[in-house]
Scaffold this motif. Structure first.
Motif: not given
Length: 313
Positions: A281-288, A291-294
């Motif tokens: 969810l965070t990566s949807l708002i903060k694309p940076t 990489k952590l999500f992956c």
């Protein structure tokens, strides 16, 4: 061997330098100027594969000191926090070890305070002082063991559920804590040795949490000593402005390794599922954060740690 090489000191101070020689020089001077002469000690400086110019600056400074108790050893590879310190203690001969970040300055002879406390309390395996920042403002100096509850619901949770000491409170007397900050860790050498020291699988972050957890399982205690104090300029060797997401990935990699190692696979799996949702969810708002999500998706393997990117110089 010379007489000094055969001597058993009261204390071995281990300091790691990584491309920050000016901080290391100030730290060494601080130890020499602010430590009681009643304690015999050696200072072991480990250069963690710095650039040639940085190493030479530090080497010149130590040679000019003319103090045989201050020694410099150069590693041909950056071994990280735990690895660098483990490299250093191979040259130590002392009853206590102090692992001291090079971005620190001693304020009120904290070494003497810690030494006196450890001498008087045989059940203590490790202790650490009160930290102040560069503005001499008091900052948090100890923490609670990483766990599902702490990482999901916050650091206040162990204080509410398990009556852990309040990290933000000002204390007057020594208190037992889970672990102290890694920038100043004063160990009883026998206890440190008995658990094999730092886990060198960890490149950065959570080394202090892991070793204090292992000591705790053996009935060995960790204490916060508020009467002792030092300044810590945080993050000198880890430049978070250049590689913020890499730093976050490394932190989470170490955290999940420590949780799986010390609590088991189920604990690790449940936390990972929560973090997949959180950082998805965070990566949807903060694309940076993508990489952590992956990296969380594939289990934050140690094989992708920054440790694996180091080369022998």
């Amino acid at each position: 061997m010379s007489e000094i090489e055969n001597k058993k000191f009261d204390l071995a101070v281990v300091i790691i330098n990584y491309n920050s020689s000016e901080y290391s020089k100030a730290c060494i001077s601080s130890v020499l100027e602010n430590t009681s002469r009643s304690i015999s000690y050696e200072i072991i400086v480990v250069d963690n594969c710095s650039e040639k110019e940085e190493y030479e600056k530090l080497d010149t400074f130590i040679r000019q000191l003319g103090n045989m108790s201050v020694k410099l050893f150069k590693s041909r590879i950056n071994m990280g926090f735990g690895g660098g310190n483990m490299y250093g203690i191979q040259y130590a001969s002392a009853h206590y070890y102090l692992f001291l970040n090079n971005d620190t300055l001693l304020l009120n002879d904290p070494i003497q305070h810690c030494y006196n406390f450890m001498q008087a309390n045989p059940s203590a395996a490790i202790c650490g002082p009160q930290i102040y920042n560069e503005n001499e403002e008091r900052v948090i100096s100890f923490d609670h063991f990483t766990s599902f509850a702490r990482e999901v619901f916050g650091r206040k949770t162990p204080e509410i559920l398990f009556s852990k000491p309040d990290r933000k409170k000002k204390y007057q007397n020594p208190i037992e804590v889970d672990y102290v900050n890694g920038s100043f860790m004063f160990f009883r050498a026998a206890d440190f040795d008995s658990v094999g020291g730092f886990d060198t699988n960890i490149f950065l972050y959570f080394e202090e949490c892991d070793i204090c957890f292992r000591l705790n399982k053996k009935g060995k205690k960790t204490f916060f000593i508020p009467s002792a104090s030092y300044i810590h300029y945080q993050g000198v060797s880890v430049n978070k402005t250049k590689i913020p997401i890499e730093s976050k990935i490394e932190l989470k990699t170490s955290m999940f390794y420590v949780i799986r190692k010390n609590y088991g696979y189920l604990h690790y799996l449940l936390l990972r599922l929560v973090f997949i949702i959180r950082y998805g969810l965070t990566s949807l708002i903060k694309p940076t954060y993508f990489k952590l999500f992956c990296r969380i998706l594939i289990g934050l393997p140690l094989g992708k740690s920054l440790k694996q990117k180091q080369v022998i110089q």
